[in-house]
Design an enzyme around this catalytic site. Structure first.
Site, mmCIF file in Angstrom:
data_model
loop_
_atom_site.group_PDB
_atom_site.id
_atom_site.type_symbol
_atom_site.label_atom_id
_atom_site.label_comp_id
_atom_site.label_asym_id
_atom_site.label_seq_id
_atom_site.Cartn_x
_atom_site.Cartn_y
_atom_site.Cartn_z
ATOM 1 N N TYR A 148 61.988 -11.935 27.096
ATOM 2 C CA TYR A 148 62.332 -11.005 28.177
ATOM 3 C C TYR A 148 61.451 -11.298 29.389
ATOM 4 O O TYR A 148 60.341 -11.823 29.259
ATOM 5 C CB TYR A 148 62.159 -9.548 27.705
ATOM 6 C CG TYR A 148 62.436 -8.522 28.783
ATOM 7 C CD1 TYR A 148 63.680 -8.472 29.407
ATOM 8 C CD2 TYR A 148 61.448 -7.626 29.199
ATOM 9 C CE1 TYR A 148 63.931 -7.550 30.413
ATOM 10 C CE2 TYR A 148 61.696 -6.696 30.198
ATOM 11 C CZ TYR A 148 62.940 -6.668 30.800
ATOM 12 O OH TYR A 148 63.191 -5.758 31.799
ATOM 13 N N TYR A 158 55.666 -2.205 29.498
ATOM 14 C CA TYR A 158 55.910 -3.328 28.585
ATOM 15 C C TYR A 158 54.600 -3.871 28.005
ATOM 16 O O TYR A 158 54.589 -4.449 26.921
ATOM 17 C CB TYR A 158 56.695 -4.418 29.309
ATOM 18 C CG TYR A 158 57.560 -5.245 28.403
ATOM 19 C CD1 TYR A 158 58.569 -4.658 27.646
ATOM 20 C CD2 TYR A 158 57.378 -6.620 28.290
ATOM 21 C CE1 TYR A 158 59.373 -5.411 26.809
ATOM 22 C CE2 TYR A 158 58.176 -7.383 27.460
ATOM 23 C CZ TYR A 158 59.169 -6.778 26.724
ATOM 24 O OH TYR A 158 59.960 -7.533 25.884
#
Length: 258
Positions: A148, A158
């Site tokens: 990602y 994240y």
């Protein structure tokens, strides 16, 4: 036309019908590949039951426990692949996990235990599975993982998973260099945000999806099927000259500066 007839593909990371791994398995099956899948074993057998029921339309010839933190279980998995198929052509790595303590707050507050666990499951496991697959890919093969954009740029919430994905992408390159002489190709797909069980642990996933819909050139996020189609391409001979690459399937979001 893309044809995977006669190919054996083993897919890890299917949790439910929203898993990107599920989208990949469907497209590999549609292209003619024989499918095997793994599940994360639990005491009550719920994950096995769910994966067996979900993948039944694909007629998988192997449904195996696959806890990548258990070396004996990983060895047993590849032994079963060898006994059943004799070879392996395609390995799909869709494994990632980080404890919530690694996805919220400050990066400097992430516990050592959470860091080690995330790196083992999300990053080290690709090399571990490649080690098991290598002797079975006697006629060459394709290893594909999921990554990602958060492994390249800072994405809110994240945190630890971004570091794990950065390591995963570098693992792709080192494995590609090592396994290339055996005609084993290793690539990653960097998919845009999709609502999955894994992504639900990341705070603000809906905001991320809406942002992509506003900014990406295609003005939408991508689907499981689109990621699956890319995986099928990378698994096929149509991509025979591609290895060590991260392919973005994100509606073009990655190219935008603002």
């Amino acid at each position: 036309m893309l044809d995977l007839s006669g190919k054996h593909a083993f897919v890890t990371g299917i949790a439910n019908n929203r898993s990107i791994a599920w989208g990949i398995a469907q497209q590999l099956h549609q292209a003619g590949a024989e499918i095997g899948v793994s599940y994360l074993p639990d005491e009550k057998g719920r994950f096995e039951k769910k994966v067996r029921e979900l993948t039944e339309p694909l007629h998988p010839t192997l449904v195996l426990p696959g806890d990548v933190q258990d070396d004996a279980q990983v060895d047993a998995l590849f032994h079963s692949v060898k006994e059943k198929w004799g070879k392996l052509d395609i390995l799909i790595h869709c494994l990632a996990f980080a404890d919530k303590s690694g996805l919220t707050g400050n990066y400097t507050d992430i516990p050592k235990e959470a860091f080690s666990q995330a790196m083992e499951i999300s990053t080290y496991s690709l090399g571990r599975l490649a080690r098991g697959a290598k002797p079975l890919m006697t006629n060459g093969g394709s290893i594909i993982t999921l990554t990602y954009f958060g492994g390249v740029k800072v994405i809110p919430n994240y945190n630890l998973m971004g570091v794990a994905k950065a390591g995963l992408e570098m693992t792709v390159r080192y494995l590609a260099a090592e396994l290339g002489p055996q005609n084993i190709r290793v690539n990653g797909i960097s998919a845009g945000p999709i609502r999955t069980l894994a992504s639900s642990a990341v705070g603000g996933i809906l905001d991320m999806i809406h942002h992509v819909e506003e900014v990406a050139p295609l003005k939408r996020t991508v689907t499981q099927t689109e990621v699956g189609n890319t995986a099928a391409f990378l698994a096929s001979d149509l991509s025979s000259g591609i290895t060590g690459q991260i392919i973005y399937v994100d509606s073009g979001y990655e190219i935008m500066g603002m």
